[in-house]
Design a protein around this motif. Structure first.
Motif, short mmCIF file in Angstrom:
data_model
loop_
_atom_site.label_atom_id
_atom_site.label_comp_id
_atom_site.label_asym_id
_atom_site.label_seq_id
_atom_site.Cartn_x
_atom_site.Cartn_y
_atom_site.Cartn_z
N GLN A 34 -13.80 50.68 43.87
CA GLN A 34 -12.60 49.91 43.53
C GLN A 34 -11.80 50.60 42.43
OE1 GLN A 34 -13.31 45.53 43.10
NE2 GLN A 34 -15.37 46.09 43.70
N ALA A 35 -12.53 51.11 41.43
CA ALA A 35 -11.84 51.74 40.29
C ALA A 35 -11.02 52.94 40.75
CB ALA A 35 -12.86 52.17 39.24
N ARG A 36 -11.52 53.63 41.77
CA ARG A 36 -10.86 54.85 42.25
C ARG A 36 -9.99 54.60 43.46
NH1 ARG A 36 -15.28 59.64 42.23
NH2 ARG A 36 -13.48 60.60 43.22
N ASP A 37 -9.84 53.35 43.83
CA ASP A 37 -9.07 53.08 45.04
C ASP A 37 -7.58 53.26 44.82
OD1 ASP A 37 -9.03 52.15 47.83
OD2 ASP A 37 -7.86 50.50 46.98
N GLY A 38 -7.16 53.21 43.56
CA GLY A 38 -5.74 53.39 43.28
C GLY A 38 -4.95 52.11 43.36
N ALA A 39 -3.72 52.23 42.96
CA ALA A 39 -2.87 51.04 42.86
C ALA A 39 -2.23 50.65 44.19
CB ALA A 39 -1.78 51.27 41.82
N GLU A 40 -2.25 51.56 45.15
CA GLU A 40 -1.46 51.35 46.36
C GLU A 40 -1.81 50.04 47.09
OE1 GLU A 40 -2.12 54.30 49.40
OE2 GLU A 40 -1.21 52.90 50.84
N ALA A 41 -3.10 49.87 47.38
CA ALA A 41 -3.49 48.69 48.15
C ALA A 41 -3.24 47.41 47.36
CB ALA A 41 -4.95 48.77 48.57
N VAL A 42 -3.34 47.52 46.04
CA VAL A 42 -3.12 46.34 45.20
C VAL A 42 -1.64 45.98 45.16
CG1 VAL A 42 -3.21 45.51 42.82
CG2 VAL A 42 -5.16 46.76 43.78
N LEU A 43 -0.82 46.97 44.84
CA LEU A 43 0.61 46.67 44.69
C LEU A 43 1.29 46.46 46.03
CD1 LEU A 43 1.44 49.06 41.72
CD2 LEU A 43 0.97 46.61 41.66
N ALA A 44 0.65 46.92 47.11
CA ALA A 44 1.21 46.67 48.45
C ALA A 44 1.27 45.17 48.72
CB ALA A 44 0.36 47.36 49.51
N VAL A 45 0.37 44.41 48.13
CA VAL A 45 0.40 42.95 48.29
C VAL A 45 1.46 42.43 47.32
CG1 VAL A 45 -0.94 40.82 48.15
CG2 VAL A 45 -2.05 42.94 48.88
N THR A 46 2.63 42.18 47.86
CA THR A 46 3.78 41.84 47.03
C THR A 46 3.71 40.38 46.57
OG1 THR A 46 5.08 41.06 48.89
CG2 THR A 46 5.21 43.42 48.37
N PRO A 47 4.47 40.05 45.53
CA PRO A 47 4.56 38.63 45.15
C PRO A 47 4.98 37.74 46.34
CG PRO A 47 5.47 39.99 43.41
CD PRO A 47 5.16 40.92 44.56
N ALA A 48 5.85 38.27 47.18
CA ALA A 48 6.25 37.47 48.35
C ALA A 48 5.06 37.29 49.30
CB ALA A 48 7.42 38.15 49.07
N ASP A 49 4.26 38.34 49.46
CA ASP A 49 3.05 38.21 50.30
C ASP A 49 2.13 37.12 49.73
OD1 ASP A 49 3.97 40.42 51.66
OD2 ASP A 49 2.37 41.77 51.02
N LEU A 50 2.00 37.12 48.43
CA LEU A 50 1.08 36.18 47.80
C LEU A 50 1.52 34.74 48.01
CD1 LEU A 50 0.41 38.12 44.47
CD2 LEU A 50 -1.28 37.65 46.27
N SER A 51 2.83 34.54 48.03
CA SER A 51 3.30 33.16 48.17
C SER A 51 3.59 32.79 49.62
CB SER A 51 4.54 32.93 47.29
OG SER A 51 5.56 33.80 47.68
N SER A 52 3.31 33.73 50.54
CA SER A 52 3.60 33.41 51.96
C SER A 52 2.43 32.66 52.56
CB SER A 52 3.86 34.68 52.74
OG SER A 52 2.65 35.40 52.91
#
Lengths: 562, 562
Positions: free
Chosen positions: A544-562
Motif C-alpha cells: 500500500q505504501a508503494r502503491d502511489g497516489a494514483e489509485a487513491v486520488l482517482a476516487v474523486t470527491p464526486a465518486d465518494l458522494s455518488s
C-alpha cells in the motif's frame, strides 16, 4: 481488578531493550544510577496504584464542570494532583536549576506510562506542564525562565498549550489570534482558542497559557506566528499571583471520554502576555513543546494499553465459558491476548527508544541523536496511540457483553484513549511528518536506523533464526519502500499511514528480538508470536505504501458522494 | 448533516451485485417486481429520513429508564415505533397468512440497512421481533402460530430473545433457567437472564419473550435446552392482553452506547410459558432465530457504516485546512474515505448475498442454497459489524478534534455500533463457527462458493485484468488455506479470525468486480482502489490463518501475566 503499575516490565525495558545504561553513562545523566532509577520507579508505582488509579472512574462519572466561569474538577483530582506535585513528579526531568530532579526523559517516560495507565485524565495535566517547561527552558528569556520555571517545575503552577482555533486545527498557520505590544515590553492577546486541555483547574495557584498569536504586520501562515506566555493571574513582583488576566473559559466540551480533563473554549480579551523566543519564531517553540508532548501522548496510549490489557487478562483467566476452563484456554482468546501484549511491548519499546534518543541528543549534542529522535517521534506517537486504541477495543471484545457495560471499566479505557490518536497532531499528520520532514534529509536518519535493525537481526541470526530472519527481511523491505518514497515525493501522502505502521512493525521486531536475546522463555515465546503473527502484516502494508497516489486520488470527491 | 437513506446505492446492489432478479424469478417471490421493490424502498427511505433519523440523538441523550419496574423509552421512540409498525415494516418478509407482506428477506435486509443507519437503538426492536417471527413460523405449533404471529407481524406485540445468563454467555449450554410443566400444557419458567435487549418498552401492547430453559430431567449442556414463549401479559382467550405474567425487569444496564435500547436483567419467577418446537429441541429453534438475527446484526454494522461515512464525507468536503481546499483534497484523507466506502460496499454486498441465499433456500428448497447461507452468515455478521466499527472509528478520526466532541455525532455512531461485534455471538464465535460447523461438510459449500468467485474473475479477466487477477489469486490462496484448515482441525481455532477476514476480503473482491462490470467509472475506480489497497491484506491474513495453534498456545497464561 485494580490497576497495577508494570514495574518489573518497565525495568526490563530500561535495562534490556531501551538501554538506559548508555544514557546513564553520560556525564549529564550520571545520577541516573540503577539504584536511583529503581527507587524512583517504585515510588512512582506506589503513587499510581494507591493514589491515582482509584480516581480514574470518578473522573469519568463526574466530569469537570464550569460553574459561573470557574472550572470545578472531578472529586479527588485536587488531592491527586497535590500528590503528584508534592512528590516532585512534574519536574522529574526538569533542570535542577529550577528545582527539577534532572533525571533522563527516559525515566520520566516510564513514570508517565504508569501514570497514564492509572488515571489518564489527570496525568494529562502535568504532561502539558512538562511540555511548557521544555519550551521555556529552550526558548524563554532568562527573566521568563527565572520567574516561570520554578513554579512550573514544582507544580505550583500548571502550564497549558493554546494553539487550536476554530478555523486552524491541523493547519495551525491559519490562526488569527492577535498580539499587540503594550509599550512596556508585554503584549495584549486577543482571540478565541478551542480544544484547550486543562485550560483551567481549581488546584494550582496559577495557570500559564502558552498561546500562539500573530504580531502586527506578521506574515501570513506559519511564518507569522509567535509564542506567548499568558498567565491566568498576573503575577505580582514578589511572585505571588495577583489580579485576574483578561481571559475567560467560555465553555467546556461534552466529550466521548477523558471526562476528568476539562477541554475548553477560551477567550483572550486583551490578556497580558510575554513573548517566548524571537518574534515570528513561534513555530519552532511550538514544536519543542509539541514534540515532547507527542512522545508523551504516545506514552498515554501505551499506559492505557497496559491498563486495558491487565483488565482483559484478569477477566480471561477468571471467566469460565464452554465447560472446561477459563476463556484464556480458547485459542482465539489466547491469540487476542498475545497480540495485545506483543503490540504493547513493541509500542513501549519504540517510545522508550525515542526518549533515549532525546536524552542522548541532550547529553551529547550529537545531531545524529536528534535526527534519530525526530524520526522516532511520529512513530512513537501514532503507533503508541493506535496500540492504545486497539488494545482497549480488544479489551472490550474479550469481555463480551460485559465490555459494553460501563461499570466494567473496559469501555472507559477505549473512550478515554480515543482522543490520543487525534490531539497533538492527528495520527495522519504524524504519518505525513514521517514521510515528509523526516525524509527531507534524503533518508539518511531512517537509513542509519534500518542499518542498526539489520545489524541486530544479523547478530541474532545464529541464536534465533526464526525471529531474526523475518525481522531482517521486514527491515530490508522497509528500506526499499523508503527508497521508493524518496524517489516519488508526490506519492508519499497516499502511502504515509501504511508506511508508518510498517515502520513501527519493524522497530517492534527489533525490540522483541532484543527481549528474546536478553530474556527468558516467556520473552522468546512472545517474540516468536510477534514474528509469526504481526510481522506478516508488513508486505501488505508496504504494498500500500508503494502503491502511489494514483489509485487513491482517482476516487474523486464526486465518486465518494455518488 | 442529516442522514439520507442510500436508496440508489441499495438499488444498484439489488439489481447489479446481489441479483435480486433471481429471487424474483421464483414463484415464491414473484411479487417482488422491480416496481414493487422500488416503491417499498422509497417509502422506507422516507420513514428513515423523516421520522427515525431525527430520533437518533434523543435516544443517546435520554436513555431508556426503569421507573418503579416500568421501562420508559427515549423521547419520540414510541411515535417512531408506531410509524414502523403502522407502515407494515415489522412484517415485511413475514408470511401473508399472518399479515406480512411476504417480500424477500433480501428486500427486508435493504430496509433494515436504512433503518439501522437512521436510528440503530430503535431499529433493534423490530429486528428482534423479526427473529421471533422466523422461529415461530418454523418451529411453533399451529396454535402458537395462529395466536402469536399476527400480533408480532403487525408490530402490535414485540418479540425479544432471552438467552444469556450470568454464567452462560457464549456458552449457552451452561444455562440453568428451569421450566416446570404446569399440568395444563403450559410451563412455569424460573430463572434470571441478563443482557436482554428491549426486554420491555412502553409502546407495544405486549412483549413476547423467547426464553431458553431446561425441562425437568433435561440432559446437561445444549442437548437439554428447550425454547418457550413467555408473554409479558398473559393473553385472554379473545387475544387481548390480560394479567401480568410473573416476570420482572430488575435493572437496566449503563452501556457505552445504544442508550435508546433498554438492556435489562430479567427475573422469571414462575412465569407462564409455552413450548416452541420439541422438548430439548431449543438449540435448533434458537439458531433459526439467531441466524436471522446474525445477518440482521451484520446489517446493523453496515447501516452505521453508511451513516458514519456520510457524516465524515460531509465534513471532509466542507472543512478547510492547509490553505487550499477542503480536507478531502489531502491524499491521506481521500485514502481513508475511499477505504471506508470500499469496505462498506463489500460488507453490504456480502450481507445481501447472504439474504439472497436465504431467500433462494426458501423458494427452491435446494440444500445448496441453505449451505451457502450457512457459510455466509458468520461472515456477514462479523465483517459487517467490523466494518461498522472501523468506519465509525475512521469517521471520528476524520473529524479531528470535533470527532471526540459528542455534539458532532461521530462518536455516537462508534459507541452505538460497538456492541454489534459482541451480541448475537461475538465475532470470535462467528469465526469459530465458520472454521468449525461451516467446514464440517469437508469444505464443499466453501469450495462451491470459491469456484463461483474464480469463475467470475476468469470471465472478467479480459475486460478488467487489473481487478480480476488479484481477485482470482486471493480466492485461490483462500482455497489453499481452506484445504490446510481442513487438514489441521486442531489449528482451526487459532486461525479462525484472520481466515474469516480474508474470506470477507475475497467476497468483497467479487462484489467490486461485479460492480465494475455493471457500473460506471466511479464503480471501476472504487473497485481498483479495493484491489490495490484492500486485497493486499489477504496474504498476511492467510499466513496467520495457516500458522497453526502452536505459536499462539505457546504463549501461556503465565507468560501473559509475567
Amino acid at each position: 481488578m485494580p490497576y497495577r503499575s508494570p514495574l518489573s516490565e518497565l525495568r526490563f525495558h530500561l535495562d534490556h531493550v531501551a538501554g538506559l545504561s548508555q544514557v546513564a553513562a553520560t556525564p549529564r545523566f550520571a545520577e541516573a544510577t540503577p539504584d536511583t532509577v529503581g527507587a524512583v520507579l517504585s515510588e512512582a508505582a506506589r503513587l499510581c496504584d494507591e493514589v491515582l488509579a482509584p480516581l480514574n472512574r470518578s473522573g469519568d462519572l463526574h466530569p469537570a464542570k464550569l460553574e459561573n466561569g470557574v472550572v470545578r474538577t472531578s472529586p479527588g483530582f485536587a488531592e491527586g494532583y497535590r500528590a503528584i506535585a508534592e512528590g516532585g513528579w512534574v519536574g522529574l526531568s526538569a533542570d535542577s536549576r529550577w528545582g527539577g530532579a534532572g533525571l533522563p526523559l527516559t525515566v520520566a517516560t516510564a513514570v508517565n506510562d504508569m501514570m497514564s495507565g492509572a488515571c489518564l485524565a489527570l496525568q494529562l495535566n502535568p504532561l502539558l506542564t512538562q511540555g511548557q517547561i521544555e519550551a521555556l527552558s529552550r526558548h524563554g528569556s532568562p527573566d521568563l525562565q527565572t520567574f516561570y520555571l520554578p513554579k512550573l517545575t514544582s507544580g505550583d503552577w500548571s502550564g497549558i498549550m493554546a494553539l487550536t482555533e476554530p478555523q486552524a486545527g491541523s493547519d495551525v498557520g491559519a490562526l488569527t489570534t492577535r498580539a499587540e505590544p503594550d509599550g512596556n515590553g508585554a503584549f495584549r492577546i486577543t482571540g478565541e482558542k478551542i480544544f484547550i486541555s486543562w485550560a483551567d483547574n481549581d488546584f494550582t495557584e496559577n495557570v500559564s497559557h502558552a498561546v500562539l498569536a500573530r504580531l502586527p504586520g506578521a506574515a501570513p501562515g506559519t511564518k507569522g506566528i509567535s509564542l506567548f506566555v499568558v498567565p491566568k493571574y498576573l503575577p505580582n513582583g514578589d511572585g505571588t499571583s495577583g489580579e485576574a488576566n483578561a481571559l475567560r473559559v467560555l465553555k467546556l466540551e461534552h466529550k466521548m471520554g477523558l471526562h476528568g480533563s476539562p477541554t475548553a473554549v477560551l477567550a483572550y480579551e486583551g490578556a497580558k502576555g510575554w513573548l517566548v523566543g524571537p518574534p515570528h519564531g513561534g513555530m519552532a517553540c511550538m514544536f519543542t513543546m509539541m514534540n515532547n508532548a507527542r512522545l508523551g501522548v504516545g506514552v498515554q496510549g501505551i499506559g492505557i494499553a497496559e491498563a486495558a490489557f491487565q483488565a482483559a487478562l484478569d477477566w480471561a483467566t477468571t471467566r469460565r465459558q464452554g465447560g472446561a476452563g477459563a476463556i484464556v484456554e480458547h485459542a482465539d482468546v489466547r491469540r487476542m491476548l498475545a497480540q495485545m501484549k506483543a503490540d504493547l511491548f513493541a509500542a513501549r519499546a519504540i517510545a522508550l527508544d525515542c526518549a533515549v534518543a532525546l536524552d542522548m541528543a541532550q547529553a551529547t549534542s550529537d545531531p545524529a541523536w536528534a535526527a534519530r529522535a525526530a524520526v522516532l517521534t511520529p512513530i512513537a506517537k501514532a503507533f503508541g496511540t493506535d496500540v492504545g486504541h486497539e488494545v482497549a477495543q480488544a479489551g472490550i471484545q474479550l469481555h463480551g457483553g460485559m465490555g459494553f457495560i460501563e461499570e466494567t471499566g473496559a469501555a472507559q479505557y477505549a473512550r478515554d484513549v480515543r482522543v490520543t490518536s487525534i490531539y497533538e497532531g492527528t495520527n495522519g499528520i504524524q504519518a505525513l511528518d514521517l514521510v515528509g520532514r523526516k525524509l527531507s534529509d534524503g533518508g539518511e536518519a531512517v537509513g542509519r536506523l534500518l542499518d542498526e535493525v539489520e545489524d541486530a537481526a544479523a547478530r541474532a541470526r545464529a541464536d534465533l533464526p526464526d525471529l531474526a530472519g523475518p525481522v531482517w527481511r521486514a527491515a530490508e523491505s522497509l528500506r526499499e519502500a523508503t527508497d521508493w518514497l524518496l524517489d516519488h515525493p508526490a506519492d508519499r501522502g497516499a502511502g504515509a499511514a501504511p508506511y508508518l505502521r510498517a515502520f513501527a512493525r519493524v522497530l517492534g521486531g527489533r525490540a522483541h528480538l532484543r527481549a528474546a536475546m536478553a530474556g527468558d522463555g516467556a520473552r522468546r515465546r512472545l517474540a516468536a508470536f510477534y514474528a509469526r503473527r504481526c510481522l506478516p502484516e508488513v508486505p501488505g502494508l508496504l504494498a500500500q505504501a508503494r502503491d502511489g497516489a494514483e489509485a487513491v486520488l482517482a476516487v474523486t470527491p464526486a465518486d465518494l458522494s455518488s
